[in-house]
Write a protein that holds these residues in place. Structure first.
Motif, PDB file in Angstrom:
ATOM      1  N   VAL A   1      39.293  16.142  84.763  1.00 56.28           N
ATOM      2  CA  VAL A   1      39.907  16.196  86.095  1.00 56.28           C
ATOM      3  C   VAL A   1      40.657  17.520  86.257  1.00 56.28           C
ATOM      4  O   VAL A   1      40.673  18.105  87.340  1.00 56.28           O
ATOM      5  CB  VAL A   1      40.831  14.977  86.329  1.00 56.28           C
ATOM      6  CG1 VAL A   1      41.566  15.086  87.652  1.00 56.28           C
ATOM      7  CG2 VAL A   1      40.026  13.682  86.282  1.00 56.28           C
ATOM      8  N   GLY A   2      41.237  18.022  85.162  1.00 59.15           N
ATOM      9  CA  GLY A   2      41.940  19.300  85.195  1.00 59.15           C
ATOM     10  C   GLY A   2      41.023  20.463  85.534  1.00 59.15           C
ATOM     11  O   GLY A   2      41.424  21.395  86.231  1.00 59.15           O
ATOM     12  N   LEU A   3      39.787  20.421  85.045  1.00 58.45           N
ATOM     13  CA  LEU A   3      38.830  21.484  85.381  1.00 58.45           C
ATOM     14  C   LEU A   3      38.518  21.484  86.871  1.00 58.45           C
ATOM     15  O   LEU A   3      38.434  22.543  87.490  1.00 58.45           O
ATOM     16  CB  LEU A   3      37.543  21.306  84.568  1.00 58.45           C
ATOM     17  CG  LEU A   3      37.668  21.564  83.068  1.00 58.45           C
ATOM     18  CD1 LEU A   3      36.358  21.216  82.355  1.00 58.45           C
ATOM     19  CD2 LEU A   3      38.058  23.009  82.798  1.00 58.45           C
ATOM     20  N   VAL A   4      38.384  20.289  87.441  1.00 53.92           N
ATOM     21  CA  VAL A   4      38.146  20.181  88.885  1.00 53.92           C
ATOM     22  C   VAL A   4      39.392  20.664  89.645  1.00 53.92           C
ATOM     23  O   VAL A   4      39.285  21.422  90.612  1.00 53.92           O
ATOM     24  CB  VAL A   4      37.791  18.733  89.284  1.00 53.92           C
ATOM     25  CG1 VAL A   4      37.673  18.585  90.789  1.00 53.92           C
ATOM     26  CG2 VAL A   4      36.502  18.298  88.600  1.00 53.92           C
ATOM     27  N   GLY A   5      40.552  20.236  89.192  1.00 53.52           N
ATOM     28  CA  GLY A   5      41.803  20.639  89.829  1.00 53.52           C
ATOM     29  C   GLY A   5      42.030  22.136  89.747  1.00 53.52           C
ATOM     30  O   GLY A   5      42.533  22.752  90.693  1.00 53.52           O
ATOM     31  N   LYS A   6      41.656  22.736  88.622  1.00 54.16           N
ATOM     32  CA  LYS A   6      41.833  24.178  88.446  1.00 54.16           C
ATOM     33  C   LYS A   6      41.020  24.950  89.479  1.00 54.16           C
ATOM     34  O   LYS A   6      41.482  25.944  90.025  1.00 54.16           O
ATOM     35  CB  LYS A   6      41.425  24.577  87.027  1.00 54.16           C
ATOM     36  CG  LYS A   6      41.748  25.991  86.663  1.00 54.16           C
ATOM     37  CD  LYS A   6      41.411  26.250  85.204  1.00 54.16           C
ATOM     38  CE  LYS A   6      41.892  27.627  84.796  1.00 54.16           C
ATOM     39  NZ  LYS A   6      41.612  27.875  83.384  1.00 54.16           N
ATOM     40  N   ARG A   7      39.807  24.459  89.761  1.00 56.50           N
ATOM     41  CA  ARG A   7      38.966  25.114  90.775  1.00 56.50           C
ATOM     42  C   ARG A   7      39.609  25.017  92.160  1.00 56.50           C
ATOM     43  O   ARG A   7      39.377  25.863  93.003  1.00 56.50           O
ATOM     44  CB  ARG A   7      37.576  24.498  90.804  1.00 56.50           C
ATOM     45  CG  ARG A   7      36.859  24.682  89.491  1.00 56.50           C
ATOM     46  CD  ARG A   7      35.444  24.197  89.553  1.00 56.50           C
ATOM     47  NE  ARG A   7      34.629  25.382  89.287  1.00 56.50           N
ATOM     48  CZ  ARG A   7      33.510  25.670  89.879  1.00 56.50           C
ATOM     49  NH1 ARG A   7      33.028  24.860  90.791  1.00 56.50           N
ATOM     50  NH2 ARG A   7      32.855  26.752  89.576  1.00 56.50           N
ATOM     51  N   ALA A   8      40.426  23.975  92.367  1.00 54.71           N
ATOM     52  CA  ALA A   8      41.125  23.806  93.642  1.00 54.71           C
ATOM     53  C   ALA A   8      42.503  24.466  93.619  1.00 54.71           C
ATOM     54  O   ALA A   8      43.272  24.329  94.564  1.00 54.71           O
ATOM     55  CB  ALA A   8      41.255  22.325  93.976  1.00 54.71           C
ATOM     56  N   GLY A   9      42.827  25.147  92.499  1.00 53.46           N
ATOM     57  CA  GLY A   9      44.100  25.851  92.400  1.00 53.46           C
ATOM     58  C   GLY A   9      45.289  24.962  92.079  1.00 53.46           C
ATOM     59  O   GLY A   9      46.431  25.352  92.310  1.00 53.46           O
ATOM     60  N   GLN A  10      45.028  23.772  91.533  1.00 48.95           N
ATOM     61  CA  GLN A  10      46.109  22.841  91.229  1.00 48.95           C
ATOM     62  C   GLN A  10      46.550  22.958  89.772  1.00 48.95           C
ATOM     63  O   GLN A  10      45.723  23.163  88.882  1.00 48.95           O
ATOM     64  CB  GLN A  10      45.658  21.397  91.500  1.00 48.95           C
ATOM     65  CG  GLN A  10      45.386  21.120  92.957  1.00 48.95           C
ATOM     66  CD  GLN A  10      46.605  21.359  93.818  1.00 48.95           C
ATOM     67  OE1 GLN A  10      47.690  20.873  93.534  1.00 48.95           O
ATOM     68  NE2 GLN A  10      46.427  22.139  94.878  1.00 48.95           N
ATOM     69  N   PRO A  11      47.840  22.777  89.502  1.00 50.46           N
ATOM     70  CA  PRO A  11      48.324  22.780  88.116  1.00 50.46           C
ATOM     71  C   PRO A  11      47.777  21.581  87.350  1.00 50.46           C
ATOM     72  O   PRO A  11      47.439  20.548  87.936  1.00 50.46           O
ATOM     73  CB  PRO A  11      49.841  22.671  88.247  1.00 50.46           C
ATOM     74  CG  PRO A  11      50.167  22.831  89.677  1.00 50.46           C
ATOM     75  CD  PRO A  11      48.917  22.638  90.466  1.00 50.46           C
ATOM     76  N   GLN A  12      47.705  21.719  86.039  1.00 58.21           N
ATOM     77  CA  GLN A  12      47.187  20.654  85.176  1.00 58.21           C
ATOM     78  C   GLN A  12      47.949  19.346  85.376  1.00 58.21           C
ATOM     79  O   GLN A  12      47.362  18.274  85.353  1.00 58.21           O
ATOM     80  CB  GLN A  12      47.245  21.088  83.708  1.00 58.21           C
ATOM     81  CG  GLN A  12      46.717  20.071  82.719  1.00 58.21           C
ATOM     82  CD  GLN A  12      45.231  19.827  82.819  1.00 58.21           C
ATOM     83  OE1 GLN A  12      44.476  20.699  83.250  1.00 58.21           O
ATOM     84  NE2 GLN A  12      44.799  18.645  82.435  1.00 58.21           N
ATOM     85  N   VAL A  13      49.259  19.412  85.609  1.00 61.42           N
ATOM     86  CA  VAL A  13      50.059  18.194  85.750  1.00 61.42           C
ATOM     87  C   VAL A  13      49.611  17.368  86.957  1.00 61.42           C
ATOM     88  O   VAL A  13      49.634  16.138  86.918  1.00 61.42           O
ATOM     89  CB  VAL A  13      51.575  18.511  85.811  1.00 61.42           C
ATOM     90  CG1 VAL A  13      51.949  19.221  87.095  1.00 61.42           C
ATOM     91  CG2 VAL A  13      52.403  17.251  85.646  1.00 61.42           C
ATOM     92  N   VAL A  14      49.175  18.010  88.022  1.00 64.21           N
ATOM     93  CA  VAL A  14      48.679  17.287  89.198  1.00 64.21           C
ATOM     94  C   VAL A  14      47.375  16.584  88.830  1.00 64.21           C
ATOM     95  O   VAL A  14      47.153  15.416  89.190  1.00 64.21           O
ATOM     96  CB  VAL A  14      48.494  18.235  90.401  1.00 64.21           C
ATOM     97  CG1 VAL A  14      47.819  17.532  91.562  1.00 64.21           C
ATOM     98  CG2 VAL A  14      49.839  18.810  90.827  1.00 64.21           C
ATOM     99  N   SER A  15      46.519  17.276  88.087  1.00 65.05           N
ATOM    100  CA  SER A  15      45.262  16.672  87.642  1.00 65.05           C
ATOM    101  C   SER A  15      45.518  15.495  86.707  1.00 65.05           C
ATOM    102  O   SER A  15      44.808  14.485  86.768  1.00 65.05           O
ATOM    103  CB  SER A  15      44.394  17.721  86.939  1.00 65.05           C
ATOM    104  OG  SER A  15      44.084  18.766  87.823  1.00 65.05           O
ATOM    105  N   GLU A  16      46.521  15.601  85.858  1.00 63.48           N
ATOM    106  CA  GLU A  16      46.857  14.498  84.950  1.00 63.48           C
ATOM    107  C   GLU A  16      47.330  13.282  85.727  1.00 63.48           C
ATOM    108  O   GLU A  16      46.992  12.140  85.392  1.00 63.48           O
ATOM    109  CB  GLU A  16      47.918  14.957  83.949  1.00 63.48           C
ATOM    110  CG  GLU A  16      47.383  15.963  82.957  1.00 63.48           C
ATOM    111  CD  GLU A  16      48.479  16.711  82.214  1.00 63.48           C
ATOM    112  OE1 GLU A  16      49.681  16.442  82.447  1.00 63.48           O
ATOM    113  OE2 GLU A  16      48.129  17.584  81.396  1.00 63.48           O
ATOM    114  N   MET A  17      48.107  13.512  86.782  1.00 63.36           N
ATOM    115  CA  MET A  17      48.565  12.394  87.611  1.00 63.36           C
ATOM    116  C   MET A  17      47.369  11.739  88.312  1.00 63.36           C
ATOM    117  O   MET A  17      47.257  10.514  88.352  1.00 63.36           O
ATOM    118  CB  MET A  17      49.583  12.877  88.633  1.00 63.36           C
ATOM    119  CG  MET A  17      50.175  11.750  89.461  1.00 63.36           C
ATOM    120  SD  MET A  17      51.323  12.339  90.712  1.00 63.36           S
ATOM    121  CE  MET A  17      50.232  13.240  91.787  1.00 63.36           C
TER     122      MET A  17
END
Length: 187
Positions: free
Chosen positions: A24-40
């Motif tokens: 999920v973090g890899l997807v979030g990173k492409r959207a410019g989101q921090p890892q913590v948002v992806s973890e949530m």
């Protein structure tokens, strides 16, 4: 579940949580989101909100009630250790120099959410069954107003770290304002 089964299941859960969070973090990173948002988001997806709703048997096998006796305290320990590290890196000298800024940011970050939350509390009190029957209007408005003022402090700290603002004036003032917000709201 025996202690051995519980231990094996715990490490299996940790592996699933970490792997899924990374995906999920890899997807979030492409959207410019921090890892913590992806973890949530990963937690919501793996939790009762989605996995438990769509596939309750899979959720029950992955996160049986017995295993939560171990997973929850370990997660709290991890959070406590992380917050300790945040506290060790906190620059009190910057907060002392920028105390007025931290208080101003804190007040600005509390007034609007409190007013809007209190307004929602007033509305929900009269139009829904959200609050228990013995709750007064004043209690409902103060509770919801204060609830809207509380900062997700660990998330704020992780985002500041992700943006490499740790130890800077902006990062320290933001953490100081978040701490003031939370202390005030919880009181």
């Amino acid at each position: 579940m025996t202690n051995l089964q519980l231990a094996v299941h715990f490490f299996f859960q940790i592996a699933i949580i970490l792997a899924f969070s990374q995906v999920v973090g890899l997807v979030g990173k492409r959207a410019g989101q921090p890892q913590v948002v992806s973890e949530m988001i990963a937690g919501v997806l793996l939790g009762p909100s989605l996995l438990g709703l769509l596939w309750p048997t899979v959720f029950a096998r992955l996160f049986p009630a017995d295993s939560m006796r171990v997973l929850f305290p370990v997660s709290q320990l991890g959070l406590a250790a992380y917050m300790f590290v945040v506290g060790m890196e906190f620059r009190m000298d910057i907060v002392q120099r920028r105390l007025h800024s931290a208080v101003a940011v804190s007040v600005a970050g509390m007034v609007a959410p409190f007013v809007l939350g209190a307004g929602l509390g007033w509305y929900f009190y009269g139009h829904t069954a959200l609050f228990p029957a013995k709750t007064t209007l004043l209690e409902a408005t103060i509770f919801l107003g204060a609830s809207m003022c509380i900062t997700a402090f660990p998330m704020l700290a992780r985002i500041i770290s992700f943006k490499k603002l740790t130890g800077t004036t902006m990062g320290t003032v933001a953490l100081g304002a978040g701490a003031i917000d939370d202390a005030t709201a919880w009181c």
